[in-house]
Design an enzyme around this catalytic site. Structure first.
Site, PDB file in Angstrom:
ATOM      1  N   LYS A   5      -8.023  14.043   4.283  1.00 21.60           N
ATOM      2  CA  LYS A   5      -7.177  12.841   4.293  1.00 21.60           C
ATOM      3  C   LYS A   5      -6.128  13.046   5.359  1.00 21.60           C
ATOM      4  O   LYS A   5      -6.018  14.127   5.935  1.00 21.60           O
ATOM      5  CB  LYS A   5      -6.513  12.653   2.927  1.00 21.60           C
ATOM      6  CG  LYS A   5      -5.805  13.919   2.416  1.00 21.60           C
ATOM      7  CD  LYS A   5      -5.156  13.716   1.062  1.00 21.60           C
ATOM      8  CE  LYS A   5      -6.143  13.754  -0.079  1.00 21.60           C
ATOM      9  NZ  LYS A   5      -6.019  12.695  -1.025  1.00 21.60           N
ATOM     10  N   ARG A   6      -5.326  11.995   5.632  1.00 27.49           N
ATOM     11  CA  ARG A   6      -4.237  12.174   6.585  1.00 27.49           C
ATOM     12  C   ARG A   6      -3.355  13.358   6.155  1.00 27.49           C
ATOM     13  O   ARG A   6      -3.189  13.616   4.970  1.00 27.49           O
ATOM     14  CB  ARG A   6      -3.388  10.900   6.663  1.00 27.49           C
ATOM     15  CG  ARG A   6      -4.068   9.772   7.388  1.00 27.49           C
ATOM     16  CD  ARG A   6      -4.280  10.111   8.847  1.00 27.49           C
ATOM     17  NE  ARG A   6      -3.017  10.130   9.550  1.00 27.49           N
ATOM     18  CZ  ARG A   6      -2.709   9.321  10.554  1.00 27.49           C
ATOM     19  NH1 ARG A   6      -3.575   8.444  10.993  1.00 27.49           N
ATOM     20  NH2 ARG A   6      -1.525   9.395  11.146  1.00 27.49           N
ATOM     21  N   THR A  18      -8.371   6.683  -2.021  1.00 23.28           N
ATOM     22  CA  THR A  18      -9.744   6.181  -2.151  1.00 23.28           C
ATOM     23  C   THR A  18     -10.725   7.322  -1.908  1.00 23.28           C
ATOM     24  O   THR A  18     -11.848   7.302  -2.398  1.00 23.28           O
ATOM     25  CB  THR A  18     -10.031   5.044  -1.144  1.00 23.28           C
ATOM     26  OG1 THR A  18      -9.571   5.454   0.146  1.00 23.28           O
ATOM     27  CG2 THR A  18      -9.322   3.769  -1.547  1.00 23.28           C
ATOM     28  N   HIS A  31       0.792  -1.234   0.000  1.00 25.52           N
ATOM     29  CA  HIS A  31       0.000   0.000   0.000  1.00 25.52           C
ATOM     30  C   HIS A  31       0.815   1.270   0.000  1.00 25.52           C
ATOM     31  O   HIS A  31       0.262   2.353   0.181  1.00 25.52           O
ATOM     32  CB  HIS A  31      -0.926   0.049   1.217  1.00 25.52           C
ATOM     33  CG  HIS A  31      -2.008  -0.961   1.205  1.00 25.52           C
ATOM     34  ND1 HIS A  31      -3.233  -0.739   0.615  1.00 25.52           N
ATOM     35  CD2 HIS A  31      -2.051  -2.213   1.684  1.00 25.52           C
ATOM     36  CE1 HIS A  31      -3.983  -1.806   0.757  1.00 25.52           C
ATOM     37  NE2 HIS A  31      -3.292  -2.722   1.393  1.00 25.52           N
ATOM     38  N   LYS A  72     -14.464   8.526  -3.576  1.00 22.96           N
ATOM     39  CA  LYS A  72     -15.682   8.850  -2.819  1.00 22.96           C
ATOM     40  C   LYS A  72     -16.194  10.237  -3.184  1.00 22.96           C
ATOM     41  O   LYS A  72     -17.399  10.454  -3.312  1.00 22.96           O
ATOM     42  CB  LYS A  72     -15.407   8.744  -1.312  1.00 22.96           C
ATOM     43  CG  LYS A  72     -15.037   7.320  -0.882  1.00 22.96           C
ATOM     44  CD  LYS A  72     -14.407   7.281   0.510  1.00 22.96           C
ATOM     45  CE  LYS A  72     -13.702   5.949   0.750  1.00 22.96           C
ATOM     46  NZ  LYS A  72     -12.783   5.987   1.898  1.00 22.96           N
ATOM     47  N   LYS A 106       1.248  14.420   0.507  1.00 20.33           N
ATOM     48  CA  LYS A 106      -0.124  14.721   0.051  1.00 20.33           C
ATOM     49  C   LYS A 106      -0.304  16.216  -0.238  1.00 20.33           C
ATOM     50  O   LYS A 106      -1.277  16.623  -0.850  1.00 20.33           O
ATOM     51  CB  LYS A 106      -1.143  14.237   1.078  1.00 20.33           C
ATOM     52  CG  LYS A 106      -1.166  12.707   1.256  1.00 20.33           C
ATOM     53  CD  LYS A 106      -2.182  12.296   2.318  1.00 20.33           C
ATOM     54  CE  LYS A 106      -2.115  10.821   2.702  1.00 20.33           C
ATOM     55  NZ  LYS A 106      -2.815   9.923   1.764  1.00 20.33           N
TER      56      LYS A 106
HETATM   57  C1  4GP Z   1      -2.691   3.854   1.889  1.00 23.17           C
HETATM   58  C2  4GP Z   1      -2.163   4.625   0.688  1.00 23.17           C
HETATM   59  O1  4GP Z   1      -1.428   5.749   1.128  1.00 23.17           O
HETATM   60  C3  4GP Z   1      -3.332   5.073  -0.179  1.00 23.17           C
HETATM   61  O2  4GP Z   1      -2.852   5.679  -1.340  1.00 23.17           O
HETATM   62  C4  4GP Z   1      -4.185   3.874  -0.549  1.00 23.17           C
HETATM   63  O3  4GP Z   1      -5.350   4.285  -1.210  1.00 23.17           O
HETATM   64  C5  4GP Z   1      -4.587   3.119   0.705  1.00 23.17           C
HETATM   65  O4  4GP Z   1      -3.450   2.728   1.453  1.00 23.17           O
HETATM   66  C6  4GP Z   1      -5.375   1.868   0.409  1.00 23.17           C
HETATM   67  O5  4GP Z   1      -4.705   1.083  -0.519  1.00 23.17           O
HETATM   68  N1  4GP Z   1      -1.604   3.407   2.719  1.00 23.17           N
HETATM   69  C7  4GP Z   1      -1.735   3.277   4.055  1.00 23.17           C
HETATM   70  C8  4GP Z   1      -0.505   2.886   4.794  1.00 23.17           C
HETATM   71  O6  4GP Z   1      -2.796   3.453   4.638  1.00 23.17           O
HETATM   72  O7  4GP Z   1      -0.576   2.813   6.043  1.00 23.17           O
HETATM   73  O8  4GP Z   1       0.519   2.647   4.137  1.00 23.17           O
END
Ligand code: 4GP
Length: 839
Positions: free
Chosen positions: A565-566, A673, A374, A677, A571
């Site tokens: 988002k975070r 994601t 991820h 949305k 970002k």
């Molecule tokens: C996140 C990614 O940063 C995001 O781009 C992606 O949509 C999401 O996973 C689901 O696949 N990564 C994390 C992490 O949450 O903790 O690495």
């Protein structure tokens, strides 16, 4: 009867009674009954939470029959099951979603309203289980919804953290964290199953011995044993009989007292062991912080992985299925590397506990496991220091060494005389202090490896996992993320849902591609008007909320420009801020300049130890203080930071956006994601060619997407030839004026130190190329402002964005996983005939 053993039972489900009936009258009766018998309250002293609980139990009762029948059907048929292992599940509130899935949302609302209560307030009362940081935890939750909705036999395995992601408050513009006490008032959705507890070993040492068949075996003498107690939550599919399970493990002491210590009078030592075990699942670790030295986190990982694998084995053993068939019965998905220790743990369980030989165990392990990556951020790839690893998991380390030695032999055969490759790929990082590399372990031990968007999967192959791709190209594939339209459209946007359904029927809720049918209405002026009216009403609601919480007046007809988002430098929330300040500077230079009124809305948490992210929050709030209160601005710009962004809150925010900010540096966001949305709910996107933005743009059409910024190859190229951010600052007067206004204390009452860390990072380092992308972003934002002035045109784009989002349903993603990786098929669940009580 023997306690803890199932007793022969007669089906005793009653027709349409207070625990199953779906009519408004029955729901009312059931609600009152639960208030009395479960909450133990008369209405005159019941709290809002009591009412919420009474309603939650009313709903839970109505899904239990589906839940139990699903488990029974799957067991009876011995089906192949997906086990989704994830250290995080960001489920969001259950009540509303279950009402939607059961198809009794309107009935429940009517029942509660007729009882004189505020239905929406009861929904809001639910404390959401914030058992995840963001992206991958929320993705796991969407996937559970889709698997249940598609009748896929599946179970989610994770950790029941007592404290989930921290609550965020904002004080003086800064983020303040406090613990999330989500279990404080009880959790009506879970059922604990202490009778299915398992034991997990930690620490200690290993010994060799010869078993009764003369075979050399290894036994692990642990220092400590912790109990894992499962807590089960039903996951009801949308309008289907399938209700699967989310099984979360909670740690408990294996013995509540160490009697030897107790008898010798050392009461404290006796109880201490108990508290140590119980801290294991106390708290979720915030991400974006270096994982090093976090012994508890590694302990959490082995804890939930071991509990889950043992649980699967017990399920097979109870059914009389030999463990040699483990991989035929379970497809185990590793959601990132947090559960990657499963590679060694499955080997250990099969060999040490069940006497299976190495080669067979290894074949089972590889056929069972698959791994999703991820993130491309190198600093986020997990690795564990050898000291910590060997102390906590001595047996696993032996197994990993053996896997590694066979693996390195394999590489030597395929790539002779390539020592650099060997050291790059080894499961053990030997440069300097030694580490176990969890992503490597996951790659070697899995039969499938995937990224989460087309671009991300390509970059994994070219870059982060390149060596593994060269070794095992057949293991790699892409599975673009998706999100559930049940929660993120039907539940969170009922107005738009009703409008869409009135035009094209409700088939789209399960077949999101059907949204395409909306394209036929793009030229229908009445439809566009209705679409606009709905967006305005939702924005009005958000404006009311903002007024209540932030005390800021915002104009619902202004362009709602949202980034939620975070908070992370990659970002680039601060790029958004540079735009705000650019507009502000234009106004300061000429108060009569034309500006399309905008409300900039931010939401998101920063990891508590991530200073720069916290400073970005402070900057947003500080810019807001100035811009919102400057009479020259004449309310044309407003900046709002919404505190404590979580799933509940996200559901309110996505539908209200006109513009969705997806502005990460190309090559950094694995997928995203939130981008999906927002767009489903009719917002337009301003974004870079990063993550799933690329595919969103392909689907909605380039002309309906605001694209800016460098591409990934351009980013690589610029960095390779030596990026100098200062050059951009010097040569772009507008950019210079923006940075200078921050640096000179324009948003910090003249304090030039406060934002200096941000300013100097941008001017002299700028790893995320904000300055390089600045002008392209501003030009694009100017096009956005211009486009928004033509509301008819904007509405067309908005409709087309929703209409073309079919691909991004998590149902599509799950079908792909099922076909290409899991080989799991849907199983229809039939509810048995009701049997009248007493007959
Ligand atoms: C996140 C990614 O940063 C995001 O781009 C992606 O949509 C999401 O996973 C689901 O696949 N990564 C994390 C992490 O949450 O903790 O690495």
């Amino acid at each position: 009867t023997v306690p803890n053993q199932p007793i022969e039972c007669v089906p005793t489900v009653v027709v349409e009674d207070d625990r199953t009936g779906l009519s408004v009258e029955t729901l009312k009766r059931a609600f009152q009954d639960n208030l009395f018998y479960i909450q133990g309250k008369f209405a005159n002293i019941a709290t809002q939470n009591d009412y919420y609980m009474a309603l939650a139990y009313t709903v839970r009762d109505r899904l239990l029959r589906r839940w139990l029948t699903t488990a029974e059907t799957h067991t009876h048929q011995g089906v192949r099951t997906v086990a989704y292992l994830s250290a995080e599940f960001l489920m969001g509130p259950h009540l509303g979603n279950n009402l939607i899935s059961l198809g009794i949302y309107d009935e429940a609302k009517q029942a509660i309203t007729e009882l004189g209560l505020d239905f929406d307030a009861l929904l809001q009362q639910e404390e959401e289980p914030g058992l995840g940081n963001g992206g991958l935890g929320r993705l796991a939750a969407c996937y559970l919804d889709s698997m249940a909705s598609l009748d896929i036999p599946s179970i989610g395995y994770g950790i029941r953290y007592e404290f989930g992601i921290f609550d965020q408050d904002i004080r003086d513009g800064w983020q303040i964290e406090s613990t999330d006490k989500w279990l404080r008032y009880g959790n009506p959705w879970e059922i604990s199953r202490p009778e299915w507890a398992v034991e997990v070993k930690l620490g200690g040492h290993t010994e060799r011995y010869t078993d009764e068949n003369g075979r050399n075996r290894t036994r692990w003498i642990p220092h400590e044993v912790v109990m894992g107690i499962p807590y089960d939550t039903p996951i009801l599919g949308y309008k289907t009989n399938t209700a699967t399970t989310l099984r979360l493990w909670s740690a408990a002491a294996a013995e509540s007292f160490d009697f030897a210590a107790f008898n010798s009078g050392d009461y404290f030592r006796a109880v201490q062991q108990k508290t140590v075990s119980e801290t294991l699942t106390k708290v979720l670790y915030p991400n974006d912080e270096s994982a090093q030295g976090k012994k508890l986190r590694l302990a959490q990982q082995i804890f939930f992985v071991s509990c889950s694998l043992q649980d699967m084995m017990l399920i097979l053993i109870r059914q009389g299925i030999p463990l040699e068939q483990f991989h035929e019965k379970f497809a185990v998905q590793l959601n990132d590397t947090h559960p990657a220790i499963a590679v060694a743990e499955l080997m250990r369980l099969l060999m040490d506990e069940h006497g299976i030989e190495w080669d067979t165990a290894w074949r089972i392990t590889q056929k069972t496991l698959s791994y999703t990556n991820h993130t491309l951020l190198p600093e986020a790839l997990e690795r564990w220091g050898m000291g910590l690893f060997s102390t906590l998991l001595p047996r696993h380390l032996e197994i990993i060494y053996e896997i590694n030695s066979q693996f390195l032999d394999d590489i030597r055969r395929k790539f002779p005389n390539d020592d650099a490759r060997l050291s790059r790929m080894s499961l053990i990082d030997e440069a300097g202090e030694r580490y176990v590399r969890m992503a490597h372990l996951a790659c070697v031990g899995s039969h499938a490896i995937n990224g989460v968007a087309a671009l991300h999967s390509e970059l994994l192959k070219q870059d982060v996992l390149r060596d593994f791709y060269e070794l095992y190209p057949e293991k790699f594939s892409n599975k673009t993320n998706g999100v559930t339209p049940r929660r993120f459209m039907v539940l969170s946007n009922p107005r738009l849902t009703n409008l869409i359904t009135s035009k094209i029927g409700d088939g789209w809720i399960k077949h999101l591609d059907d949204l395409r049918k909306l394209e036929a209405f793009v030229e229908d002026a009445d439809f566009r008007q209705q679409w606009r009216d709905i967006k305005l009403a939702i924005k009005q609601d958000l404006a009311t909320y903002i007024k209540q919480v932030n005390g800021i007046d915002v104009d619902p007809t202004s362009l709602f420009d949202i980034q939620a988002k975070r908070i992370h430098e990659y970002k680039r929330q601060h790029l958004d801020v540079l735009h705000i300040i650019t507009l502000y500077n234009r106004i300061k230079a000429n108060p009569d300049v034309h500006i399309t009124p905008r409300t900039f809305i931010f939401g998101g948490k920063a990891a508590p130890g991530y200073f720069m992210a916290k400073l970005i929050i402070k900057l947003i709030n500080s810019v807001g203080d100035v811009v919102n209160n400057d009479p020259d601005v004449r309310d044309r710009l407003k900046v709002v930071f919404l505190k404590d962004y979580n799933v509940k809150f996200a559901q309110r925010v996505y539908p209200a956006a006109d513009l969705s900010e997806q502005i990460s540096l190309a090559g950094k966001e694995a997928s995203g994601t939130g981008n999906m949305k927002f767009s489903m709910n009719g917002s337009l996107t301003i974004g870079t060619l990063d993550g799933a933005n690329v595919e969103i743009r392909d689907e909605v059409g380039a002309e309906n997407f605001f694209l800016f910024g460098l591409t990934t190859p351009e980013v690589y190229e610029l960095k390779a030839k030596g990026y100098n951010p200062y050059h951009y600052y010097e040569s772009n007067p507008a950019l210079k004026a923006v940075i200078d206004r921050i640096a000179s204390g324009g948003f910090s009452n003249g304090d030039t130190n406060l934002f200096n860390p941000l300013v100097s990072t941008l001017l002299y380092k700028d790893d995320y190329l904000l300055l390089a992308d600045y002008q392209s972003y501003i030009d694009c934002q100017d096009r956005v402002s211009q486009t928004y002035l033509d509301q008819e045109y904007w509405t067309r784009l908005s409709i087309l964005n929703s209409a073309r989002m079919g691909k991004f349903s998590s149902d599509r993603s799950i079908r792909e996983y099922c076909e290409d990786i899991w080989y799991v098929k849907p199983v229809a669940v039939e509810l048995k005939e009701y049997v009248q009580a007493g007959t």
